[in-house]
Design a protein around this motif. Sequence first.
Motif, PDB file in Angstrom:
ATOM      1  N   HIS A   1       0.426   5.064   0.530  1.00  0.00           N
ATOM      2  CA  HIS A   1      -0.538   6.071   0.974  1.00  0.00           C
ATOM      3  C   HIS A   1       0.068   6.803   2.159  1.00  0.00           C
ATOM      4  O   HIS A   1       0.767   6.180   2.982  1.00  0.00           O
ATOM      5  CB  HIS A   1      -1.859   5.413   1.379  1.00  0.00           C
ATOM      6  CG  HIS A   1      -2.992   6.368   1.562  1.00  0.00           C
ATOM      7  ND1 HIS A   1      -3.233   7.011   2.768  1.00  0.00           N
ATOM      8  CD2 HIS A   1      -3.950   6.808   0.704  1.00  0.00           C
ATOM      9  CE1 HIS A   1      -4.294   7.791   2.639  1.00  0.00           C
ATOM     10  NE2 HIS A   1      -4.745   7.693   1.401  1.00  0.00           N
TER      11      HIS A   1
ATOM     12  N   SER B   1     -13.680  -3.998   1.509  1.00  0.00           N
ATOM     13  CA  SER B   1     -12.471  -3.457   2.137  1.00  0.00           C
ATOM     14  C   SER B   1     -12.117  -4.318   3.345  1.00  0.00           C
ATOM     15  O   SER B   1     -12.938  -5.089   3.846  1.00  0.00           O
ATOM     16  CB  SER B   1     -12.705  -2.010   2.571  1.00  0.00           C
ATOM     17  OG  SER B   1     -13.856  -1.904   3.392  1.00  0.00           O
TER      18      SER B   1
ATOM     19  N   THR C   1     -12.073   1.577   2.522  1.00  0.00           N
ATOM     20  CA  THR C   1     -10.944   1.427   3.442  1.00  0.00           C
ATOM     21  C   THR C   1     -11.454   0.923   4.782  1.00  0.00           C
ATOM     22  O   THR C   1     -12.644   0.640   4.944  1.00  0.00           O
ATOM     23  CB  THR C   1     -10.196   2.768   3.593  1.00  0.00           C
ATOM     24  OG1 THR C   1      -8.974   2.562   4.307  1.00  0.00           O
ATOM     25  CG2 THR C   1     -11.045   3.797   4.317  1.00  0.00           C
TER      26      THR C   1
ATOM     27  N   ARG D   1       0.851  -1.193   0.000  1.00  0.00           N
ATOM     28  CA  ARG D   1       0.000   0.000   0.000  1.00  0.00           C
ATOM     29  C   ARG D   1       0.884   1.239   0.000  1.00  0.00           C
ATOM     30  O   ARG D   1       1.743   1.390   0.870  1.00  0.00           O
ATOM     31  CB  ARG D   1      -0.912  -0.005   1.224  1.00  0.00           C
ATOM     32  CG  ARG D   1      -1.780   1.231   1.369  1.00  0.00           C
ATOM     33  CD  ARG D   1      -2.750   1.117   2.536  1.00  0.00           C
ATOM     34  NE  ARG D   1      -3.776   0.105   2.293  1.00  0.00           N
ATOM     35  CZ  ARG D   1      -4.867  -0.051   3.039  1.00  0.00           C
ATOM     36  NH1 ARG D   1      -5.087   0.745   4.085  1.00  0.00           N
ATOM     37  NH2 ARG D   1      -5.743  -1.006   2.753  1.00  0.00           N
TER      38      ARG D   1
ATOM     39  N   ILE E   1      -3.982  -0.288  -2.165  1.00  0.00           N
ATOM     40  CA  ILE E   1      -4.263   1.130  -2.382  1.00  0.00           C
ATOM     41  C   ILE E   1      -2.989   1.850  -2.828  1.00  0.00           C
ATOM     42  O   ILE E   1      -1.934   1.733  -2.202  1.00  0.00           O
ATOM     43  CB  ILE E   1      -4.813   1.776  -1.095  1.00  0.00           C
ATOM     44  CG1 ILE E   1      -6.191   1.186  -0.764  1.00  0.00           C
ATOM     45  CG2 ILE E   1      -4.907   3.294  -1.243  1.00  0.00           C
ATOM     46  CD1 ILE E   1      -6.733   1.625   0.588  1.00  0.00           C
TER      47      ILE E   1
END
Length: 451
Positions: A83, A339, A315, A81, A154
């Motif tokens: 982010h 999610s 999320t 991920r 993500i």
Amino acid sequence: MVAPHEPEFDQAYKEIISSVEDSKLFNAHPELRRVLPIISIPERVLQFRVTWEDDQGNCRVNTGYRVQFNSALGPYKGGLRFHPSVNLSILKFLGFEQIFKNALTGLPMGGGKGGSDFDPKGKSDSEIRRFSQAFMRQLFRYIGPQTDVPAGDIGVTGFVVNAMFGEYKRLRDEYSGVLTGKHMLTGGSNVRPEATGFGVVYYVCHMIQYASKSTKGITGKRVAISGSGNVAQYAALKCMELGAVVKSLSDSKGALIATSPEGLTPDVIYKIQELKEKRLAITDSLELTNKHKFIAGARPWTHVGEVDIALPCATQNEVSGEEAEALIKAGCRFVAEGSNMGSSAEAVEVFEKSRANGKGCWLAPGKAANAGGVAVSGLEMAQNAQFSTWSHSEVDGRLADIMNSIFTQSTDAASKYCESGSNNLPSLFDGANLAGFIRVARAMEAIADWW
């Protein structure tokens, strides 16, 4: 075991503990209790510096992570991920969930997760590629097709996976299935982009059939979906294909609510796909915001009106306790998490209480409902090992079979070890936790993985 500054991991850990401790599992199999304090600690946590150059020639620095949680069933498997919110608590929660999710697929995969606090938004393709290559230059020492096989999550698109795969190939001078979610020309699998979204819908169809004894499945049902990324897009398209009415999507800026009884249409999804490929928001399209209602800063749950099904696909903790109550009042009877840990602890309590009373929603946790993505990643690993490519229909068929198996495992474990509600619906939440835990614990027992 759980640090006070790791709230997401603490929540995930407590969910497993409550399911196994409150069930009859340890009465029937007291020997499995010894696994609990061991399974909660990662086998290895990697943290490293990632330095890269932006388009202006400036040196930039981010932090990279890989949590290799449990390898009793196979190589560590789980996404990466990218982010700004990424930290060890989130990655430990995701890696912990991944252990049991992967176990439910029946495929030989352990659990892990990784990523970086790098934010792809606002970056050029060249900057994203340079960062991805720099990230792989640090990670490559610790992964391999028999050791740890990362994938996307993500912020880690196919573009990023391909950049990392190319860098791994250069560094190792070998062509191997070290990453999944690759381009079809470099060992990717059919149905991998669609797998998580399709799998959620296949799972909820089993829920409907079990609860109502109806063969109509999702046809005619009103569906609220959150998110607008890969999972939400393909969940929406599969719902539409099967005759459901999709009432919403969302992104970090707000919720898009359908204004017509027919709901959102495939052309809306294709437009959103175009936007997301350019790393743009729904609000960057006047076509979408003029045609449908956009509510800034909102999630869809309290704005969609009457619904039958909710699919959280954005999320973690994206459904609060109050929103869970609102969904039940709006007629929602099925919630399947696209999610990971999409429902807050308060929302889980609301859904489970309503199920037990026979008056509300039946909740499917992410580790069961969204396992389709990692299942097809496992199938991609198998294809890579065979140097073969399976057809779209073959992979989709195997995906459907795996989701059916996960649903059956969840209901069987709940029926065996837990009390049913007044409407005889077993807890999929507890059932998935128990079925996944038992499989991992038995594997750890077989190889004495607690010494």
